[in-house]
Design a protein around this motif. Structure first.
Motif, PDB file in Angstrom:
ATOM      1  N   THR A  95      40.599  39.768  45.998  1.00 45.72           N
ATOM      2  CA  THR A  95      40.439  41.024  45.255  1.00 45.72           C
ATOM      3  C   THR A  95      40.280  40.711  43.771  1.00 45.72           C
ATOM      4  OG1 THR A  95      42.843  41.203  45.156  1.00 45.72           O
ATOM      5  CG2 THR A  95      41.696  42.452  46.889  1.00 45.72           C
ATOM      6  N   ASP A  96      40.044  39.450  43.491  1.00 44.91           N
ATOM      7  CA  ASP A  96      39.939  38.983  42.108  1.00 44.91           C
ATOM      8  C   ASP A  96      38.445  38.845  41.759  1.00 44.91           C
ATOM      9  OD1 ASP A  96      39.808  37.506  39.779  1.00 44.91           O
ATOM     10  OD2 ASP A  96      41.442  36.148  40.345  1.00 44.91           O
ATOM     11  N   ALA A  97      37.989  39.636  40.815  1.00 48.75           N
ATOM     12  CA  ALA A  97      36.567  39.610  40.450  1.00 48.75           C
ATOM     13  C   ALA A  97      36.140  38.218  39.989  1.00 48.75           C
ATOM     14  CB  ALA A  97      36.275  40.653  39.369  1.00 48.75           C
ATOM     15  N   LYS A  98      37.051  37.487  39.374  1.00 51.85           N
ATOM     16  CA  LYS A  98      36.705  36.122  38.925  1.00 51.85           C
ATOM     17  C   LYS A  98      36.410  35.213  40.113  1.00 51.85           C
ATOM     18  CE  LYS A  98      39.757  36.010  34.884  1.00 51.85           C
ATOM     19  NZ  LYS A  98      40.981  36.586  35.513  1.00 51.85           N
ATOM     20  N   GLU A  99      37.162  35.398  41.166  1.00 50.23           N
ATOM     21  CA  GLU A  99      36.931  34.601  42.372  1.00 50.23           C
ATOM     22  C   GLU A  99      35.589  34.965  43.024  1.00 50.23           C
ATOM     23  OE1 GLU A  99      39.010  32.076  43.905  1.00 50.23           O
ATOM     24  OE2 GLU A  99      39.583  32.127  41.793  1.00 50.23           O
ATOM     25  N   LEU A 100      35.281  36.237  42.968  1.00 44.93           N
ATOM     26  CA  LEU A 100      33.976  36.682  43.493  1.00 44.93           C
ATOM     27  C   LEU A 100      32.843  36.005  42.726  1.00 44.93           C
ATOM     28  CD1 LEU A 100      32.170  38.546  45.219  1.00 44.93           C
ATOM     29  CD2 LEU A 100      32.571  40.353  43.527  1.00 44.93           C
ATOM     30  N   LYS A 101      33.005  35.962  41.418  1.00 46.95           N
ATOM     31  CA  LYS A 101      31.994  35.300  40.589  1.00 46.95           C
ATOM     32  C   LYS A 101      31.876  33.812  40.936  1.00 46.95           C
ATOM     33  CE  LYS A 101      31.034  34.303  35.712  1.00 46.95           C
ATOM     34  NZ  LYS A 101      31.393  34.635  34.315  1.00 46.95           N
ATOM     35  N   LYS A 102      33.025  33.188  41.112  1.00 50.47           N
ATOM     36  CA  LYS A 102      33.003  31.764  41.465  1.00 50.47           C
ATOM     37  C   LYS A 102      32.322  31.545  42.808  1.00 50.47           C
ATOM     38  CE  LYS A 102      37.237  30.571  39.029  1.00 50.47           C
ATOM     39  NZ  LYS A 102      38.699  30.510  39.260  1.00 50.47           N
ATOM     40  N   LEU A 103      32.552  32.472  43.717  1.00 49.54           N
ATOM     41  CA  LEU A 103      31.898  32.354  45.028  1.00 49.54           C
ATOM     42  C   LEU A 103      30.380  32.391  44.872  1.00 49.54           C
ATOM     43  CD1 LEU A 103      31.776  32.342  48.116  1.00 49.54           C
ATOM     44  CD2 LEU A 103      32.101  34.827  48.066  1.00 49.54           C
ATOM     45  N   LEU A 104      29.903  33.357  44.092  1.00 48.17           N
ATOM     46  CA  LEU A 104      28.446  33.466  43.940  1.00 48.17           C
ATOM     47  C   LEU A 104      27.878  32.258  43.201  1.00 48.17           C
ATOM     48  CD1 LEU A 104      28.220  37.303  43.328  1.00 48.17           C
ATOM     49  CD2 LEU A 104      27.352  36.044  45.311  1.00 48.17           C
ATOM     50  N   GLN A 105      28.647  31.718  42.281  1.00 45.23           N
ATOM     51  CA  GLN A 105      28.202  30.497  41.596  1.00 45.23           C
ATOM     52  C   GLN A 105      28.133  29.317  42.565  1.00 45.23           C
ATOM     53  OE1 GLN A 105      31.236  30.652  38.498  1.00 45.23           O
ATOM     54  NE2 GLN A 105      29.672  31.161  36.953  1.00 45.23           N
ATOM     55  N   ALA A 106      29.176  29.194  43.359  1.00 42.58           N
ATOM     56  CA  ALA A 106      29.185  28.071  44.309  1.00 42.58           C
ATOM     57  C   ALA A 106      28.086  28.236  45.361  1.00 42.58           C
ATOM     58  CB  ALA A 106      30.555  27.974  44.984  1.00 42.58           C
ATOM     59  N   TRP A 107      27.887  29.463  45.799  1.00 39.60           N
ATOM     60  CA  TRP A 107      26.814  29.709  46.766  1.00 39.60           C
ATOM     61  C   TRP A 107      25.446  29.379  46.162  1.00 39.60           C
ATOM     62  CZ3 TRP A 107      27.883  35.005  49.722  1.00 39.60           C
ATOM     63  CH2 TRP A 107      28.783  34.760  50.769  1.00 39.60           C
TER      64      TRP A 107
END
Lengths: 431, 431
Positions: A95-107
């Protein structure tokens, strides 16, 4: 990479020396990515010249089948259809927007590598760790792999502070007449469409993206699909669906930027400037009642589609791409193309177009009927669902003669992001 | 064919004039076959020269990818693996042995046509009848399609008077340690293995065979499978399974008739002279616990298989096809290839061999675990299940280190008939 080099990535020295793309990918795969990504983003660390394509490796297959990942638009939308699809919808668990961003970066990093045919990580890395890449596509060509990412309406709920960024014209589809939706094939916070000329390559991509997402997102549903392969149809005619009819004849011309700008590429509709250059995707899992279809006469079948099965020509016409005249009469004075035929309704006055990019699917036996569970993974792209897919499907759901033979059992929509350039990441305009 | 000609097939004149192959196929498709087949059998009505291959039609794809259907042995056994499989098990619903014979005759005729890339029936036939061919492979090349037919142990029960012909060494598999079989993927009176380089071509074949079987047999279970395609791996190396390892390295040489006679082709074992030239098939649907595997170290993975992932070489060796020495010691004095590794157990002393012909599968998400439901449709052929697959699998089921990562969820065995010559039909030696 030697074990010694690998060890370095585990201590703080990693922050003091330039990171190679392989370093990053390895870390992405092992969940360590969050530790090292600063404000610059992943993409900035990868110069294009660093990329090692399969073609650069002696004895490897020709990488002429590499479709560039970075660009103004995402690949896999107006890209000529590959032979296979592996579609995956994900639920975001963080639920952490920063983690979501990291996911899209890693993807993004992983997607760029995989579409080049590169393995993630390095086989010769520390054998006491899990390999970064699961390995089943080792030695295979990129196979025209494209990876296309989108956000579902649910991503714009209260979790990530994105509610105000939801395009006003983007929400879950309305219920359509006759829908028989099953939650097993509906929705998703994020979608990844993997298309490739090799199903193992597409599977590998989804599997590794799911692995990279661990702790941040989980698979919600997937669907494999196929078309006839290019080698079976070297002339590259319009593919046939599992009802035996050519499907996609009326598609707009993907080589026309005027048509693509008008039909496919979003501007800032619905107040969403971040979607400019993106496209809205509708996905419908449409089961075909094959047994019923197979008992109907060829005449019925052709009147259902409004086209001849063999040639794909409109009824009354001669050739697949003949101009369609819905007012033409047959020998008996009735319309040559029935008004409730799929083509007549889908075409209408020609003012509403979509870009179809569908695949057939087949998955075992339907437990209820004992028949093959097979049909169409219908996918279309457009600049505005409200003005294109939704009114079109409302019309079809109400009157299409084809409805006797099909059931819509799955449904989802996604706002597919604009493309990213090397140095950026997919989704950056939103996040 | 004109409508007039078609009409003739509906009246008694059909019995007075020679039947074309197309006539027969049309009748097979519409269920009328039983009316017209006399003692000569279907095959006798088809001279090879009558057959129209895709190559004979201008503008059609090259039919160099046509694998002959008729022959001493069935195709699809020692045939180099195609890219895709569509496996189907059927339950026979008729209890009339004559109907069973007619089914196998009709299947033979249709299979011979489809493996040549011919459509069943004719597109221009009477439009008021259902088309004989479902049409989705129209215009596609044969794509190396093979159709391989077999009989399950249940076919030799009391229904058809075949009990006395059951080979003494052919019955349902014993329970193996760790089996987690699900009835959804087990058994069958008859099996059809469709393999092709195009999944749509393979699907089309199974669908049309199921349609021809209407009233005589119904689908029991199906499984699609894939390998890396030839175009993604032009060098044609050993394919990798979804655990990332090369699978099939130790297969016998299919070009050696000595090896094939010793390992694959049945003689009259178990008192079944009708199986001479056939082969016994074991099918196991093996789910891979991909998530668990992906968390294990490369070292663990390689010790589990007994081979290096990258090269496929036996541990301690350099190249995939290096001679395997199970007595070799590693640097620490323990066996280089662990005794409980998959390779060490599967190889044993080398005296028991099977011909593996497996495909990967993937089918959505496992409802229980939320993980990809993916794995291996393991298929092997041998001349005697009792002496080959069964003891091998008993050993593996008991001790294989790989068992931690796999679950056998489906199982079946089939006695795959010897081949037929043009003029005969598949299964004629039994019926």
């Amino acid at each position: 990479m030697s074990n010694r080099e690998h060890e370095e990535t585990k201590d703080s020295s990693i922050l003091k020396k330039p990171l190679s793309r392989r370093d990053l990918l390895r870390l992405a795969g092992t969940g360590g990515l969050g530790l090292i990504i600063g404000g610059a983003g992943i993409g900035g660390l990868f110069a294009a010249k660093e990329r090692k394509t399969a073609a650069a490796v002696a004895g490897q297959p020709d990488a002429g089948d590499c479709i560039p990942f970075y660009g103004k638009h995402q690949a896999g939308i107006i890209t000529p259809s590959q032979n296979f699809i592996y579609f995956a919808a994900f639920d975001v668990t963080t639920t952490d927007a920063k983690e979501l961003k990291k996911l899209l970066q890693a993807w993004t990093a992983a997607a760029a590598a995989m579409t080049e045919g590169s393995m993630l990580g390095e086989e010769s890395a520390n054998h006491n760790l899990p390999p970064v890449d699961t390995g089943e596509s080792a030695g295979l060509s990129p196979s025209r792999l494209t990876l296309t990412f989108g956000a579902g309406p649910s991503l714009f709920d209260s979790r990530f502070g994105l509610a105000s960024k939801r395009p006003a014209n983007f929400s879950d589809l309305p219920a359509f007449n006759g829908d028989q939706l099953d939650a097993r094939w509906c929705g998703g916070d994020l979608a990844v469409q993997a298309c490739a000329d090799d199903l193992q390559v597409a599977f590998h991509a989804i599997r590794n993206l799911a692995r990279i997402a661990r702790g941040k997102a989980v698979l919600r549903w997937t669907q494999e699909g196929f078309q006839r392969t290019g080698s079976a149809d070297p002339a590259g005619g319009t593919p046939r669906n599992l009802l035996g009819f050519k499907d996609g004849t009326a598609n707009p011309d993907t080589t026309s930027s005027e048509q693509m700008n008008r039909v496919v590429w979003a501007g800032a509709e619905g107040g969403a400037a971040w979607m400019a250059g993106g496209s809205y995707m509708a996905v419908r899992r449409i089961r075909m009642r094959i047994e019923v279809w197979d008992r109907s006469s060829l005449k019925d079948q052709e009147e259902t589609f409004g086209r001849y099965r063999a040639s794909g020509a409109p009824l009354g016409g001669q050739h697949e791409f003949d101009k369609v005249d819905l007012s033409a009469k047959g020998p008996d004075g009735s319309p040559a193309i029935p008004a409730n035929s799929h083509m007549a309704l889908a075409r209408g006055d020609g003012s509403v177009q979509i870009l179809r990019r569908s695949y057939s699917y087949s998955g075992g036996i339907d437990a209820k009927t004992g028949q093959l569970d097979a049909g169409l993974l219908f996918i279309c792209f457009q600049r505005d669902l409200q003005k294109q897919f939704i009114p079109l499907q409302q019309k079809l759901a109400k009157s299409d003669r084809l409805n006797e033979y099909i059931q819509h059992v799955g449904s989802a929509v996604f706002a597919c992001f604009p493309g990213a350039s090397s140095g950026g990441y997919i989704g950056e305009t939103l996040l």
